[in-house]
Scaffold this motif. Structure first.
Motif, short mmCIF file in Angstrom:
data_model
loop_
_atom_site.label_atom_id
_atom_site.label_comp_id
_atom_site.label_asym_id
_atom_site.label_seq_id
_atom_site.Cartn_x
_atom_site.Cartn_y
_atom_site.Cartn_z
N ALA A 157 -1.81 9.37 -9.78
CA ALA A 157 -0.45 8.84 -9.68
C ALA A 157 -0.23 7.73 -10.69
N LEU A 158 -1.23 6.89 -10.88
CA LEU A 158 -1.13 5.81 -11.85
C LEU A 158 -1.08 6.36 -13.27
N ALA A 159 -1.87 7.40 -13.53
CA ALA A 159 -1.87 8.00 -14.87
C ALA A 159 -0.53 8.65 -15.18
N ALA A 160 0.16 9.15 -14.15
CA ALA A 160 1.45 9.80 -14.36
C ALA A 160 2.50 8.84 -14.91
N THR A 161 2.27 7.54 -14.75
CA THR A 161 3.20 6.54 -15.27
C THR A 161 3.05 6.33 -16.77
N GLY A 162 1.92 6.76 -17.32
CA GLY A 162 1.61 6.49 -18.72
C GLY A 162 0.97 5.14 -18.95
N VAL B 228 0.88 -1.17 0.00
CA VAL B 228 0.00 0.00 0.00
C VAL B 228 0.91 1.22 0.00
N LEU B 229 0.92 1.96 -1.10
CA LEU B 229 1.83 3.08 -1.29
C LEU B 229 1.19 4.35 -0.73
N VAL B 230 1.75 4.87 0.36
CA VAL B 230 1.19 6.03 1.05
C VAL B 230 1.91 7.28 0.56
N LEU B 231 1.22 8.11 -0.20
CA LEU B 231 1.79 9.34 -0.73
C LEU B 231 1.45 10.52 0.18
N ASP C 230 2.36 15.98 -9.97
CA ASP C 230 2.54 14.53 -9.97
C ASP C 230 3.37 14.11 -8.76
N PRO C 231 3.30 12.82 -8.40
CA PRO C 231 4.18 12.31 -7.35
C PRO C 231 5.64 12.45 -7.77
N PRO C 232 6.57 12.33 -6.83
CA PRO C 232 8.00 12.40 -7.19
C PRO C 232 8.36 11.41 -8.28
N ARG C 233 9.36 11.79 -9.09
CA ARG C 233 9.76 10.93 -10.21
C ARG C 233 10.16 9.54 -9.75
N ALA C 234 10.78 9.45 -8.58
CA ALA C 234 11.21 8.15 -8.08
C ALA C 234 10.01 7.24 -7.84
N VAL C 235 8.90 7.82 -7.38
CA VAL C 235 7.67 7.04 -7.16
C VAL C 235 7.12 6.55 -8.49
#
Length: 318
Positions: free
Chosen positions: A112-117, A11-14, A84-89
């Motif tokens: 956050a998921l969309a930021a991945t493409g 569970v990724l807590v941003l 967007d979340p940090p690039r590392a995320v």
């Protein structure tokens, strides 16, 4: 996939994470004898994460947990349309997906998921308040604002917090079968199954007594699946016209009455296949489908498999 294999859930807590969105997958998949899951909460780094709504979280794990996980949940967070979340995320989510992990976003976690493409060219949803923002920020995502959740295989998204429960139960049903999902729903005092295609909200006021009457009719029907259940019979039980019953039923469940009855019958057949040694012909009679051939036909159409194969996958000891 074996129904008994241990699955690892991250569970990724941003920053700004919403409390309910974090708690739902953590509670649904919490480790217990009947649930072959191990859950770890993680963040961009171990330590304190400032959440939303006045709460903060102390997470023991960092992004390396995403390389460990089979399923990664991304809870919603405040102001997702701002940045967007940090690039590392983002990179860690992409790497987890490339390795074969499923990524499941709850509510505004879809940003956050969309930021991945990874959602480009795919259907997705998010909380209704943010659907237009998601469309604007990620125009390649096929945003559906009228559903509770969307399953695109390796990437899944859900609407507001409560629909996160629906998404988790949907994942449970696919992993462990309907009996385990129904058991978890009873533990959560939640509806055993709501269609992913159900509208996030009904766009007009629904009189409460009629809503309760329809829920009572569904409960009544679940105890009579071995009996004839037609639209007229269900509408008569709800004390409304068949036309009103059919229209309102779709609004509340995402299915027509007869689609809902068929899926309820298939669900009962799934549970009997998982928990008993009854022959397929007997199960067909027990759930109101008459013959084994009829059960096999609808089982294949709805689930894409046969009753025998389903039993081999989900029945203990099979």
């Amino acid at each position: 996939m074996s129904a008994s294999r241990l699955r690892r859930v991250a569970v990724l807590v941003l920053e700004g994470a919403k409390p309910l969105d974090v708690g739902i997958p953590a509670q649904v998949f919490t480790t217990r004898g009947s649930m072959p899951y191990e859950v770890r909460l993680c963040g961009a780094a171990p330590g304190l994460v400032t959440g939303g709504d006045g709460l903060s979280y102390h997470v023991a794990h960092g992004l390396d947990t995403l390389a460990w996980a089979d399923i990664v949940f991304i809870p919603g967070f405040r102001l997702p349309d701002r940045e967007d979340p940090p690039r590392a995320v983002v990179d860690a989510l992409i790497a987890a997906h490339d390795r074969g992990a499923r990524l499941a976003a709850i509510s505004t976690g879809a940003f956050a998921l969309a930021a991945t493409g990874l959602l480009d060219g795919r259907r997705a949803t998010t909380h209704w308040h943010y659907t237009r923002s998601l469309m604007a920020k990620h125009p390649l995502v096929q945003v559906d604002e009228n559903v509770l959740f969307v399953d695109e295989g390796s990437v899944l998204t859900s609407a507001g917090a409560a629909s996160g429960i629906d998404l988790c139960l949907h994942i449970l049903r696919g992993d462990l079968g309907v009996a385990a999902s129904n058991h978890a729903a009873r533990r959560l005092v939640a509806a055993p199954y709501r269609s992913g295609g159900q509208a996030q909200y009904v766009p007009r006021s629904v009189p409460e007594p009629l809503g309760e009457r329809f829920a009572d009719t569904r409960e009544w029907a679940l105890h009579r699946l071995d009996e004839p259940l037609t639209l007229d019979i269900l509408a008569r039980q709800a004390a409304v016209s068949p036309r009103t019953f059919s229209r309102r039923f779709v609004e509340e469940t995402g299915y027509t009455p007869m689609q809902w009855v068929m899926r309820a019958r298939i669900d009962m057949a799934r549970e009997l296949l998982e928990r008993s040694q009854r022959a397929v012909e007997q199960i067909a009679t027990d759930v109101g489908l008459g013959t084994g051939a009829n059960l096999r036909l609808h089982f294949q159409r709805i689930l894409g498999t046969t009753p025998s194969e389903y039993r081999r996958t989900f029945a203990p000891g099979e």
